[in-house]
Scaffold this motif. Structure first.
Motif, PDB file in Angstrom:
ATOM      1  N   CYS A  65       0.842  -1.191   0.000  1.00  0.00           N
ATOM      2  CA  CYS A  65       0.000   0.000   0.000  1.00  0.00           C
ATOM      3  C   CYS A  65       0.878   1.241   0.000  1.00  0.00           C
ATOM      4  O   CYS A  65       1.612   1.482   0.959  1.00  0.00           O
ATOM      5  CB  CYS A  65      -0.895  -0.023   1.242  1.00  0.00           C
ATOM      6  N   PRO A  66       0.799   2.068  -1.052  1.00  0.00           N
ATOM      7  CA  PRO A  66       1.723   3.204  -1.148  1.00  0.00           C
ATOM      8  C   PRO A  66       1.474   4.287  -0.110  1.00  0.00           C
ATOM      9  O   PRO A  66       2.338   5.114   0.133  1.00  0.00           O
ATOM     10  CB  PRO A  66       1.466   3.765  -2.555  1.00  0.00           C
ATOM     11  N   ILE A  67       0.305   4.248   0.529  1.00  0.00           N
ATOM     12  CA  ILE A  67      -0.037   5.293   1.488  1.00  0.00           C
ATOM     13  C   ILE A  67       0.550   5.040   2.869  1.00  0.00           C
ATOM     14  O   ILE A  67       0.741   5.953   3.661  1.00  0.00           O
ATOM     15  CB  ILE A  67      -1.583   5.380   1.590  1.00  0.00           C
ATOM     16  N   GLU A  68       0.843   3.777   3.159  1.00  0.00           N
ATOM     17  CA  GLU A  68       1.201   3.432   4.535  1.00  0.00           C
ATOM     18  C   GLU A  68       2.381   4.198   5.087  1.00  0.00           C
ATOM     19  O   GLU A  68       2.349   4.695   6.212  1.00  0.00           O
ATOM     20  CB  GLU A  68       1.489   1.925   4.644  1.00  0.00           C
ATOM     21  N   ILE A  69       3.455   4.274   4.303  1.00  0.00           N
ATOM     22  CA  ILE A  69       4.652   4.947   4.827  1.00  0.00           C
ATOM     23  C   ILE A  69       4.376   6.420   5.088  1.00  0.00           C
ATOM     24  O   ILE A  69       4.617   6.906   6.198  1.00  0.00           O
ATOM     25  CB  ILE A  69       5.857   4.722   3.893  1.00  0.00           C
ATOM     26  N   PRO A  70       3.874   7.177   4.109  1.00  0.00           N
ATOM     27  CA  PRO A  70       3.611   8.589   4.414  1.00  0.00           C
ATOM     28  C   PRO A  70       2.547   8.790   5.486  1.00  0.00           C
ATOM     29  O   PRO A  70       2.611   9.743   6.251  1.00  0.00           O
ATOM     30  CB  PRO A  70       3.169   9.183   3.069  1.00  0.00           C
ATOM     31  N   TRP A  71       1.594   7.882   5.563  1.00  0.00           N
ATOM     32  CA  TRP A  71       0.562   8.028   6.591  1.00  0.00           C
ATOM     33  C   TRP A  71       1.185   7.937   7.977  1.00  0.00           C
ATOM     34  O   TRP A  71       0.909   8.747   8.861  1.00  0.00           O
ATOM     35  CB  TRP A  71      -0.484   6.928   6.402  1.00  0.00           C
ATOM     36  N   ALA A  72       2.041   6.926   8.142  1.00  0.00           N
ATOM     37  CA  ALA A  72       2.691   6.765   9.446  1.00  0.00           C
ATOM     38  C   ALA A  72       3.580   7.961   9.753  1.00  0.00           C
ATOM     39  O   ALA A  72       3.577   8.498  10.861  1.00  0.00           O
ATOM     40  CB  ALA A  72       3.509   5.480   9.460  1.00  0.00           C
ATOM     41  N   LEU A  73       4.342   8.386   8.759  1.00  0.00           N
ATOM     42  CA  LEU A  73       5.218   9.544   8.965  1.00  0.00           C
ATOM     43  C   LEU A  73       4.404  10.783   9.297  1.00  0.00           C
ATOM     44  O   LEU A  73       4.771  11.567  10.167  1.00  0.00           O
ATOM     45  CB  LEU A  73       6.050   9.816   7.711  1.00  0.00           C
ATOM     46  N   GLY A  74       3.289  10.942   8.583  1.00  0.00           N
ATOM     47  CA  GLY A  74       2.427  12.090   8.841  1.00  0.00           C
ATOM     48  C   GLY A  74       1.897  12.075  10.264  1.00  0.00           C
ATOM     49  O   GLY A  74       1.772  13.121  10.909  1.00  0.00           O
ATOM     50  N   PHE A  75       1.613  10.885  10.753  1.00  0.00           N
ATOM     51  CA  PHE A  75       1.127  10.776  12.136  1.00  0.00           C
ATOM     52  C   PHE A  75       2.246  11.067  13.111  1.00  0.00           C
ATOM     53  O   PHE A  75       2.047  11.647  14.168  1.00  0.00           O
ATOM     54  CB  PHE A  75       0.551   9.379  12.366  1.00  0.00           C
ATOM     55  N   GLY A  76       3.458  10.632  12.759  1.00  0.00           N
ATOM     56  CA  GLY A  76       4.598  10.843  13.650  1.00  0.00           C
ATOM     57  C   GLY A  76       5.222   9.549  14.120  1.00  0.00           C
ATOM     58  O   GLY A  76       5.879   9.513  15.151  1.00  0.00           O
ATOM     59  N   THR A  77       5.013   8.477  13.352  1.00  0.00           N
ATOM     60  CA  THR A  77       5.635   7.210  13.733  1.00  0.00           C
ATOM     61  C   THR A  77       6.120   6.496  12.475  1.00  0.00           C
ATOM     62  O   THR A  77       6.181   7.083  11.407  1.00  0.00           O
ATOM     63  CB  THR A  77       4.646   6.346  14.538  1.00  0.00           C
ATOM     64  N   TYR A  78       6.485   5.216  12.617  1.00  0.00           N
ATOM     65  CA  TYR A  78       6.921   4.435  11.463  1.00  0.00           C
ATOM     66  C   TYR A  78       5.951   3.287  11.258  1.00  0.00           C
ATOM     67  O   TYR A  78       5.363   2.789  12.209  1.00  0.00           O
ATOM     68  CB  TYR A  78       8.313   3.828  11.700  1.00  0.00           C
ATOM     69  N   VAL A  79       5.820   2.875  10.014  1.00  0.00           N
ATOM     70  CA  VAL A  79       5.071   1.637   9.773  1.00  0.00           C
ATOM     71  C   VAL A  79       6.060   0.487   9.855  1.00  0.00           C
ATOM     72  O   VAL A  79       7.177   0.597   9.337  1.00  0.00           O
ATOM     73  CB  VAL A  79       4.340   1.649   8.416  1.00  0.00           C
ATOM     74  N   GLN A  80       5.672  -0.569  10.537  1.00  0.00           N
ATOM     75  CA  GLN A  80       6.563  -1.709  10.665  1.00  0.00           C
ATOM     76  C   GLN A  80       6.039  -2.835   9.789  1.00  0.00           C
ATOM     77  O   GLN A  80       4.949  -3.347  10.027  1.00  0.00           O
ATOM     78  CB  GLN A  80       6.618  -2.144  12.130  1.00  0.00           C
ATOM     79  N   PRO A  81       6.778  -3.176   8.756  1.00  0.00           N
ATOM     80  CA  PRO A  81       6.254  -4.177   7.827  1.00  0.00           C
ATOM     81  C   PRO A  81       6.597  -5.592   8.247  1.00  0.00           C
ATOM     82  O   PRO A  81       7.267  -5.809   9.245  1.00  0.00           O
ATOM     83  CB  PRO A  81       6.983  -3.828   6.535  1.00  0.00           C
ATOM     84  N   PHE A  82       6.120  -6.512   7.444  1.00  0.00           N
ATOM     85  CA  PHE A  82       6.367  -7.943   7.615  1.00  0.00           C
ATOM     86  C   PHE A  82       5.819  -8.457   8.927  1.00  0.00           C
ATOM     87  O   PHE A  82       6.406  -9.302   9.587  1.00  0.00           O
ATOM     88  CB  PHE A  82       7.856  -8.265   7.445  1.00  0.00           C
ATOM     89  N   SER A  83       4.664  -7.941   9.299  1.00  0.00           N
ATOM     90  CA  SER A  83       3.874  -8.474  10.408  1.00  0.00           C
ATOM     91  C   SER A  83       4.691  -8.546  11.690  1.00  0.00           C
ATOM     92  O   SER A  83       5.309  -7.579  12.076  1.00  0.00           O
ATOM     93  CB  SER A  83       3.284  -9.815   9.987  1.00  0.00           C
ATOM     94  N   ALA A  84       4.725  -9.687  12.325  1.00  0.00           N
ATOM     95  CA  ALA A  84       5.443  -9.773  13.583  1.00  0.00           C
ATOM     96  C   ALA A  84       6.943  -9.681  13.400  1.00  0.00           C
ATOM     97  O   ALA A  84       7.681  -9.474  14.352  1.00  0.00           O
ATOM     98  CB  ALA A  84       5.079 -11.078  14.284  1.00  0.00           C
ATOM     99  N   ASP A  85       7.364  -9.869  12.159  1.00  0.00           N
ATOM    100  CA  ASP A  85       8.770  -9.672  11.824  1.00  0.00           C
ATOM    101  C   ASP A  85       9.700 -10.551  12.624  1.00  0.00           C
ATOM    102  O   ASP A  85      10.865 -10.245  12.816  1.00  0.00           O
ATOM    103  CB  ASP A  85       9.153  -8.210  12.082  1.00  0.00           C
ATOM    104  N   LEU A  86       9.171 -11.649  13.074  1.00  0.00           N
ATOM    105  CA  LEU A  86       9.991 -12.497  13.921  1.00  0.00           C
ATOM    106  C   LEU A  86      11.057 -13.210  13.124  1.00  0.00           C
ATOM    107  O   LEU A  86      12.147 -13.463  13.584  1.00  0.00           O
ATOM    108  CB  LEU A  86       9.088 -13.547  14.586  1.00  0.00           C
TER     109      LEU A  86
END
Lengths: 317, 850
Positions: free
Chosen positions: B127-148
């Motif tokens: 989703c191309p919006i996720e990264i800027p959305w998170a940045l706009g909010f003031g955080t980061y999007v963490q991909p790959f789910s639990a990322d374990l």
């Protein structure tokens, strides 16, 4: 007029039988010579032997309804238990089409490269989606063979299996209704309209290929998906099921769905009669064997096992 | 093939759409055939040179879940306050307005408190919006789910030596692939089936050797399968390096001398010997017999030997390496790994000879170095206590033969721009900040940890998500420094299943006050959500890629993306729901940070006039995509073009394809930066009095035994590991009835065991057993026997053991859930890469049937 017109039980019915049960877009070639005559409630079982057949086909009606020339391979006479007499059991024949196009008669076959198969099951699902098979029915399977070797050299072999479209197909001869048809180009298919689910074919087939669909709920045990609604219309409950070589695609010059989908190009197909076909090229290049060749079914399937020579047509013996 | 597919379609109610599959991370280009408003088949896109016109079993089955009865069709709100796996949340449907307002309200509260307390987790960044959305909010999007279990041993080292997110063998050109714990050639994560497509095209030209505890699919297709004890790959790889350097003398000396830090002089403290004035690392020039700064003109840099510099005996880094690997004799390696010593020697010889050091190949009229041998790895080396060192070991093998980014070798994909540091070493020039992974060099300065996952204590890791679970469940252990999240917002990810197991994830979820899931089906994680918002199926979503993609050294790179092929089976909340991104934008509007999102879009998409977004305006999602596309590809290629056509194939220059053949800064052989990074972590954790292990911060790879290598007691005589099958991936496939049917037929839910081990324990095929780990975790399953497995090993397939109703179709949960057997204690965590150790020691006992 000929004797046929005297017993003209609705020639419209005959025409519609011949023609309208086919798919849109397929060539409008009659499926059978005379099966509808044989299956009507009337006691006409005409023609009764090869001579009568030949003379019938020269009549106007014969030409109209049986557009092919009779060839000895394209029909055989078999005693039918219900009718108590020999009846013509035809091979659906593309002879007409081939002769019109000036092609030699093909014999379609498959190769499966056991070195390339990774057991991913893509062909299994490609077949399922292309043909819309219902739950629990797999015309194509990929088996994971148990290895018997010593641990140090143990390997897994993945074995794609489907109908082998044998030359001497026991299913064809065993079928009491004539539902299993062998085309002159080697493809063996089950006509679900004719099949009544005796499963004689299942007993006869040495490869355990045919299975029976007894009808079931859809995959989601409840409401059918829109896809299922479209596809299940084509399946008759209680019939035998098996691979039909995607004959509709073959007739349009396209590969079967499984072959087209294989990610490693482990599956191939082609005309065994054509020395230049890809299948014969592979058979020349690689060692191969036919499954259970000793049974004399002469299957149209060759497993490729490695580098080494072979002969055209795979008749390496 | 596209024409043939099109020919089949004559009726007006049928048409085809070119789109993108997201059943795994491969993202192959596909063609969806639509009939009467639903998708009836999926084929590969023959115009897509990246996925080579193929679609695998998962992709072909993917459309079936469009009409799943488990689809979320209305926003849902929880009424049962109790949260647990399988506990009915007591969903009541609410209106879209109510749901969005509720979530927006919570977002506003968190914004007031601390933006970073929004824990935003997604899956594949499609989703191309996720990264800027998170940045706009003031955080980061963490991909790959639990990322374990992601590329802990892959991404850092790939950034370091290939300025790319990952590396893959140059399949069209290579001749020898050593698949080290990754089923490469059959199924392998980032590259799931794409490599298979490519291997298939070149099968007879390549010798594939699979080194794996389980034969599986990779070993089955390989030319040779070499069983190995789990967790010992580093020993094997270093054994190969030892044989190559010290027994056979096969290594690419010119490459090492000129393009790596192999000649950099190393002192007794393990760090570079530096010029006292300029601080530049020194190299010994054998032509003149003096030490010079690395960027001086050199006659012949020394990579072997011992030299005297300023009263100190120093050695080139390569000499240090050559001495260090001596202890990995084939006999010692055999003792550790159970691979015969003769095999170790033979594989080293094969690999070294296949590398054809010194040879060249002409491609497109240019002569380039030719090294047609590559080692491929992924999960099998990443999920270990010493994952980071595993990454060093495997990259070492590829580096000494000079096979990086040259024809036949390992080629980087998802590249970044590079630059040279002051020490003359390669690093990437834009540190990818908005999301991980990040480059390990130069290491980030260790600061007081404040993030949810203690990322500040991982200066060379690319991410540290597993420690989020630890920090949330044991805050006192980490002195309450870590941020405790207030909202968990998940989109298209299922952490309850893919995280560290039922026990720990239940605890994690219970500690987060508000959980929102945007999902297309109810699954394991929605059991913990407070609000569920209907998400789109991937065949309903408009999500163009953010750039071109290319793997291996192939000529072309492709742009394409996801399209809304069919409408979702529910009434959209407004005119049309084209993407999950629309839901995010609506939340941003209601929580009043939409302008910040637009500013972030401008930055992350590099929007230039006239496509720049202005604050105060309101752009629809469709319009945002239109601007993003036109900005990328030109004014004639907006959304209309994208929906109709939407594919661009462009040719890459030779330099883009094989950058290793052209001059560039030196890459790492010797990881000197680790020493200082380790010291910083040591200092910080001692100051905070947090238990931490910095012993793996070493400049060279070493094999170290994991916890499971020596059983605690004799009844834990078997290893339990997990592996992939081609027809299941993550939790994207478990609810797909086609794939479930295939898996059920093949015994996917069984515990795979060696026949001899079963016989010893009196077990027969199909018996029920209980597997108990030496940390006390237990589960039950049926046994399936094989000889295609190391006799000390048992396997549970990766996506088995699902318990959500969508996956069990209302029946019992089948199979063992591997992750629930993990223990995330300090003995089983890698403190350098944050990996979780997946080598389990188990006791297998027969139980009565279920």
């Amino acid at each position: 007029m000929s004797s046929l017109s005297a017993n003209n039980h609705g020639s419209k019915g005959l025409i519609s039988f011949f023609l309208d049960s086919q798919e849109e877009g397929t060539p409008k070639v009659p499926k059978y010579y005379t099966p509808s005559l044989l299956r009507h409630d009337s006691v006409i079982s005409f023609p009764r032997n090869r001579k009568m057949f030949k003379s019938f086909s020269k009549t106007w009606e014969g030409i109209l309804f049986c557009k092919f020339r009779l060839t000895s391979q394209s029909v055989r006479f078999k005693r039918n238990a219900t009718l108590g007499m020999k009846v013509a059991v035809p091979y659906a024949d593309r002879t007409y089409t081939y002769k019109r196009k000036g092609l030699a008669m093909a014999r379609w076959g498959f190769t499966v490269d056991l070195e390339r198969c990774v057991g991913c099951q893509t062909c299994v699902i490609a077949c399922k989606v292309a043909n819309g098979t219902p739950q629990n029915i797999h015309w194509m399977k990929v088996l994971e063979k148990k290895e018997e070797n010593d641990y140090s050299y143990a390997k897994r072999t993945f074995v794609p299996v489907r109908c082998n479209h044998c030359e001497n197909a026991p299913c064809v001869t065993s079928c009491p209704t004539g539902a299993i048809v062998k085309r002159a180009d080697g493809i063996v298919y089950i006509d679900q309209d004719v099949c009544i689910g005796t499963m004689a074919c299942m007993t006869a087939c040495p490869y355990y290929v045919p299975s029976r669909w007894d009808g079931a709920e859809g995959y989601y045990k409840g409401k059918l998906t829109r896809y299922e609604e479209m596809k299940l219309k084509k399946f008759k409950k209680g019939t035998a099921q098996k691979c039909h070589f995607c004959y509709r695609r073959i007739d349009k010059g396209r590969p079967p769905a499984c072959v087209e989908s294989c990610p490693t190009q482990a599956l191939s197909y082609g005309d065994l009669e054509d020395p230049e076909s890809p299948i014969n090229t592979l058979l020349k290049q690689k060692k191969h064997f036919q499954p259970r060749a000793e049974l004399g079914t002469n299957p149209g399937l060759f497993y490729l096992t490695g580098k080494g020579g072979g002969k055209v047509g795979g008749m390496g013996q | 093939m596209a024409q043939a597919v099109a020919e089949r379609v004559k009726e007006a109610s049928t048409h085809q759409v070119r789109t993108q599959c997201t059943m795994c991370l491969n993202h192959c280009g596909i063609i969806a055939t639509v009939e009467d408003g639903t998708v009836v088949r999926i084929d590969g896109d023959p115009d897509n040179t990246y996925s080579l016109g193929q679609a695998c079993v998962k992709g072909r089955a993917g459309f079936f879940t469009l009409d799943s009865p488990h689809r979320v069709t209305k926003p849902l709100k929880r009424t049962n306050p109790e949260k647990g796996p399988g506990v009915d949340p007591g969903w009541v449907p609410i209106s879209w307005d109510e749901a969005l307002d509720l979530v927006a309200e919570k977002l506003k509260q968190v914004q007031k408190e601390d933006c970073r307390k929004l824990w935003f987790v997604s899956f594949d960044l499609v989703c191309p919006i996720e990264i800027p959305w998170a940045l706009g909010f003031g955080t980061y999007v963490q991909p790959f789910s639990a990322d374990l279990f992601c590329g802990n041993s892959v991404h850092p080292i790939a950034f370091l030596n290939a300025f790319a997110m990952g590396v893959t063998p140059d399949m069209p050109v290579t001749r020898y692939v050593l698949a080290e714990g990754g089923q490469f050639g059959a199924v392998g994560y980032r590259d799931t089936m794409r490599t298979t497509f490519e291997t298939g095209r070149n099968r007879e030209k390549i010798k594939v050797v699979s080194v794996d505890p389980s034969c599986g699919y990779g070993g089955g297709m390989a030319d040779e399968w070499i069983p190995i004890r789990p967790g010992t790959d580093a020993a094997f790889l270093l054994g190969l390096v030892n044989v190559l350097i010290n027994e056979l003398g096969i290594y690419d000396a010119p490459f090492l001398k000129n393009l790596t830090n192999a000649p950099y002089l190393v002192g007794v403290d393990g760090q570079y010997v530096r010029d006292p004035d300029t601080r530049k690392p020194l190299i010994w020039d054998t032509a003149e017999g003096v030490a010079k700064p690395f960027d001086a003109s050199l006659g012949d840099p020394a990579i072997l030997g011992s030299y005297r510099v300023r009263e100190q005996q120093v050695r080139p880094a390569f000499q240090v390496l050559a001495e260090q690997v001596r202890k990995y004799t084939p006999e010692e390696v055999s003792r550790i790994t159970s691979i015969p010593a003769a095999t170790v020697r033979r594989i080293a010889k094969e690999f070294g000879e296949a590398a054809s050091i010194g040879s060249t190949i002409t491609i497109d009229g240019e002569e380039l170095p030719y090294r047609p041998a590559s080692v491929a790895w992924y999960r099998g080396l990443s999920s270990h206590k010493h994952a980071y060192l595993n990454g060093f070991a495997v990259m070492l093998l590829q580096t000494i033969i000079g096979g990086l980014d040259v024809p036949g070798g390992l080629i980087g994909h998802h590249r970044y721009a590079y630059r040279a540091t002051e020490d003359g070493l390669l690093t990437i020039s834009d540190r990818p900040g908005p999301t991980h992974p990040t480059c390990p060099y130069p290491p980030r300065t260790v600061t007081l940890p404040t993030s949810i996952d203690l990322f500040e204590l991982f200066p060379v890791a690319c991410y540290s998500r597993p420690f989020a679970a630890k920090a949330i469940t044991e805050p006192e252990k980490y002195k309450n420094v870590a941020l405790q999240p207030k909202i968990l917002l998940q989109r298209r990810s299922n952490m309850a299943f893919t995280g560290g197991g039922k026990e720990i994830m239940t605890e994690v979820f219970r500690k987060v006050p508000f959980i929102v899931s945007i999902t297309s089906e109810l699954e394991e994680t929605t059991d913990f959500a407070d609000v569920v918002i209907p998400g789109l199926h991937y065949l309903e979503d408009l999500q163009p890629r953010r750039g071109f993609v290319a793997y291996t050294g192939t000529k072309s790179a492709v742009f394409y993306g996801q399209k809304p092929v069919v409408k979702p089976p529910f009434d959209p909340p407004w005119d049309q729901l084209l993407s999950d991104g629309e839901i995010l934008l609506e939340l941003a509007k209601r929580a009043e940070f939409l302008d910040d999102v637009y500013a972030a879009c401008n930055a992350t998409w590099n929007l230039r006039p006239p496509y720049v977004l202005e604050p105060g305006k309101q752009y629809s999602y469709r319009e945002l995509m239109d601007r993003m596309l036109k900005n990328m590809h030109g004014p004639d290629k907006g959304v209309d073009w994208y929906l109709k056509e939407g594919i661009i194939v462009r040719e890459r220059s030779l330099k883009e394809r094989y950058p290793g053949a052209y001059p560039k800064p030196r890459i790492h052989l010797y990881h000197e930066y680790m020493i200082d990074a380790g010291r910083q972590v040591e200092a910080m954790t001692r100051k905070l009095d947090i238990p931490w292990d910095t012993s793996d911060y070493m400049p060279l790879a070493e094999w170290r035994p994991c916890r499971a290598h020596t059983p605690k007691s004799p009844e834990f005589d078997l290893y339990l590991i997990t592996a992939k099958a081609p027809y299941h991936a993550f939790t994207a496939t478990g609810s797909n009835p086609f794939l479930k049917e295939v898996g059920d037929r093949l015994g996917y839910d069984c515990l795979l065991m060696h026949r001899d081990a079963a016989e010893r324990k009196g077990l027969k095929e199909g018996d029920w057993v209980e597997a108990e780990t030496d940390s006390g975790k237990k589960d039950r399953g049926r046994v399936k026997l094989t000889t295609g497995i190391h006799p000390e090993v048992t396997v549970v397939w990766g996506s088995s053991g699902r318990w959500a109703k969508a996956a069990t179709q209302g029946g019992e949960a089948k199979g063992i859930h591997f992750n629930s057997l993990l223990t995330m204690d300090d003995e089983h965590m890698d403190f350098v890469s944050a990996a979780v150790d997946c080598c389990l020691r188990v006791k297998i006992t027969k139980v009565e049937g279920n």
